[in-house]
Design a protein around this motif. Structure first.
Motif, short mmCIF file in Angstrom:
data_model
loop_
_atom_site.label_atom_id
_atom_site.label_comp_id
_atom_site.label_asym_id
_atom_site.label_seq_id
_atom_site.Cartn_x
_atom_site.Cartn_y
_atom_site.Cartn_z
N ALA A 107 0.84 -1.21 0.00
CA ALA A 107 0.00 0.00 0.00
C ALA A 107 0.86 1.25 0.00
CB ALA A 107 -0.93 0.00 1.22
N GLY A 108 1.92 1.24 0.80
CA GLY A 108 2.81 2.40 0.86
C GLY A 108 3.49 2.67 -0.47
N ILE A 109 3.97 1.61 -1.11
CA ILE A 109 4.63 1.75 -2.41
C ILE A 109 3.64 2.27 -3.45
CG2 ILE A 109 5.75 0.54 -4.32
CD1 ILE A 109 7.61 0.75 -1.95
N LEU A 110 2.50 1.62 -3.55
CA LEU A 110 1.53 1.98 -4.59
C LEU A 110 0.96 3.37 -4.37
CD1 LEU A 110 -0.23 -1.48 -4.97
CD2 LEU A 110 1.04 -0.27 -6.77
N TYR A 111 0.67 3.72 -3.11
CA TYR A 111 0.20 5.08 -2.84
C TYR A 111 1.29 6.09 -3.25
CZ TYR A 111 -0.69 9.42 -0.39
OH TYR A 111 -0.85 10.76 -0.11
N GLY A 112 2.52 5.81 -2.89
CA GLY A 112 3.61 6.75 -3.16
C GLY A 112 3.83 7.00 -4.64
N ILE A 113 3.97 5.91 -5.41
CA ILE A 113 4.33 6.08 -6.82
C ILE A 113 3.17 6.60 -7.65
CG2 ILE A 113 6.19 4.37 -6.75
CD1 ILE A 113 4.30 2.37 -8.11
N THR A 114 1.93 6.53 -7.12
CA THR A 114 0.79 7.10 -7.85
C THR A 114 0.42 8.50 -7.34
OG1 THR A 114 -0.80 5.98 -6.38
CG2 THR A 114 -0.19 4.84 -8.42
N ASN A 115 1.17 8.98 -6.35
CA ASN A 115 0.87 10.31 -5.80
C ASN A 115 2.10 11.21 -5.74
OD1 ASN A 115 -2.10 10.64 -4.61
ND2 ASN A 115 -1.49 8.49 -4.40
N GLY A 116 2.99 11.01 -6.70
CA GLY A 116 4.08 11.96 -6.90
C GLY A 116 5.32 11.76 -6.05
N LEU A 117 5.39 10.69 -5.25
CA LEU A 117 6.59 10.45 -4.46
C LEU A 117 7.63 9.73 -5.31
CD1 LEU A 117 5.15 9.21 -1.03
CD2 LEU A 117 5.37 11.53 -1.90
N THR A 118 8.89 9.87 -4.96
CA THR A 118 9.94 9.10 -5.63
C THR A 118 9.86 7.65 -5.15
OG1 THR A 118 11.58 9.43 -3.88
CG2 THR A 118 11.43 11.15 -5.60
N TRP A 119 10.59 6.77 -5.83
CA TRP A 119 10.60 5.38 -5.40
C TRP A 119 11.22 5.25 -4.01
CZ3 TRP A 119 8.51 0.97 -7.52
CH2 TRP A 119 7.87 1.15 -8.75
N HIS A 120 12.25 6.02 -3.75
CA HIS A 120 12.88 5.95 -2.42
C HIS A 120 11.92 6.47 -1.35
CE1 HIS A 120 15.54 6.91 0.98
NE2 HIS A 120 16.24 5.89 0.54
N GLN A 121 11.24 7.55 -1.61
CA GLN A 121 10.27 8.08 -0.65
C GLN A 121 9.13 7.08 -0.42
OE1 GLN A 121 9.34 11.75 -2.74
NE2 GLN A 121 10.30 12.99 -1.14
N SER A 122 8.68 6.46 -1.51
CA SER A 122 7.61 5.47 -1.39
C SER A 122 8.05 4.29 -0.53
CB SER A 122 7.18 4.98 -2.78
OG SER A 122 6.74 6.06 -3.58
N GLY A 123 9.28 3.85 -0.74
CA GLY A 123 9.81 2.74 0.07
C GLY A 123 9.94 3.12 1.53
N HIS A 124 10.36 4.35 1.79
CA HIS A 124 10.50 4.84 3.16
C HIS A 124 9.14 4.84 3.86
CE1 HIS A 124 12.48 7.01 6.37
NE2 HIS A 124 11.63 8.02 6.28
#
Length: 328
Positions: free
Chosen positions: A280-297
């Motif tokens: 959920a964190g990864i998918l929310y992040g990469i579909t809402n403008g976060l970088t891959w690293h931010q999404s992983g964090h």
């Protein structure tokens, strides 16, 4: 786009209970894995838990991820099958109150699926799943317009245990590709790889844009042992990879680069839904403008928070301020 992610998976009502190792041994199920059971066996287990404190919520692997995305503030839709019973009504209401769109008509006959989650003191969760009518999800239940209006379609590997569910999964993937929507896939469980290795490999080498798996699953897929070696082998076939390493964090692969994500120290009491919330964190992040690293964090912190509580639903969801602070 109307939706960040359109999920396809089982609709199960999760019923969680804390049990002793002795109770688990008495029931005769292997600790820490998911076992498919029939209605009679499920009722027998629930009978053994009579008097124990139970909690219930809408669940299922992909459903947990979709609900997590909604909890983060994302926009999500879901395809799954429930029965025309009280548990089915509960499941739909529980998802819709978080804003998840689900427009699959309930089955006229049969019972809503359940997943009894037995949690021992070592935080291991043993899942006993009775699919009920969720096993009747079919291609006709997949909403093309919702897929067309999504950034990602997310499919769980558990769907491959039933023929109509499998057809629904393939249909969703075909529609995603038809409308240039990206496809994320989770292999869901190591035992599924042994059953469906060739089909999973074809998906990974074909339509899948983002694969989720843990280290045990990655080792089974690649025959390698080292996590980074596994990641490189899988990334050779799939554009993006999220490989979880339990308390040691995770590895993301994107555009040929290894992106190590730190683990977050926590007191784990229940590992139910850790991988689902990470996704959920990864998918929310990469579909809402976060970088891959931010999404992983974000995903790493979300997984840590979920294992520090009982159940696969965040009792204390991340606020937008918390997410900003995490990413600063």
């Amino acid at each position: 786009m109307q939706y960040d992610v359109y999920g396809v998976g089982n609709a199960l009502v999760d019923i969680q209970a804390r049990v002793s190792d002795a109770t688990l041994e008495k029931l005769g199920y292997a600790k820490g894995i998911m076992t498919l059971v029939d209605e009679e066996a499920q009722q027998k287990v629930l009978g053994e838990l009579d008097g124990a404190p139970l909690s219930q919520c809408a669940g299922g692997s992909a459903a947990n991820t979709i609900l997590g995305i909604a909890d983060f503030g994302g926009k999500a839709a879901y395809a799954a099958k429930v029965g025309s019973d009280m548990l089915g009504e509960f499941d739909l209401a529980d998802m819709r109150k978080l804003g998840v769109t689900i427009e699959v008509p309930p089955a006229a006959e049969g019972q809503t699926g359940t997943c009894v989650i037995l949690i021992t003191d070592d935080a291991q969760r043993t899942m006993l799943t009775n699919l009920g009518v969720s096993a009747t999800l079919s291609p006709e239940d997949i909403h093309e317009e919702h897929i067309k209006q999504s950034k990602y379609v997310y499919v769980e590997g558990y769907l491959f245990t039933g023929e109509t569910q499998k057809k629904a999964a393939y249909h969703a993937i075909e529609l995603a590709k038809k409308h240039n929507v990206k496809v994320a896939f989770t292999v869901s469980d190591p035992f599924l790889i042994n059953l469906f290795r060739d089909e999973f490999q074809e998906l990974i080498e074909g339509p899948v844009d983002l694969l989720f798996c843990n280290l045990e699953e990655a080792r089974s897929l690649t025959g390698k042992h080292d996590a980074v070696d596994c990641a490189h082998v899988i990334h050779h076939h799939v554009p993006n990879l999220a490989l979880t390493l339990g308390g040691d964090g995770s590895i993301l692969m994107h555009e040929g680069k290894v992106i190590p994500i730190e683990g977050v120290e926590t007191d784990a009491i229940d590992t139910t839904g850790a991988g689902d919330m990470y996704a959920a964190g990864i998918l929310y992040g990469i579909t809402n403008g976060l970088t891959w690293h931010q999404s992983g964090h974000l995903a790493s912190h979300a997984a840590a928070r979920i294992v520090s509580q009982l159940g696969a639903r965040l009792k204390n969801p991340f606020t937008q301020d918390e997410i900003k602070e995490l990413l600063s």
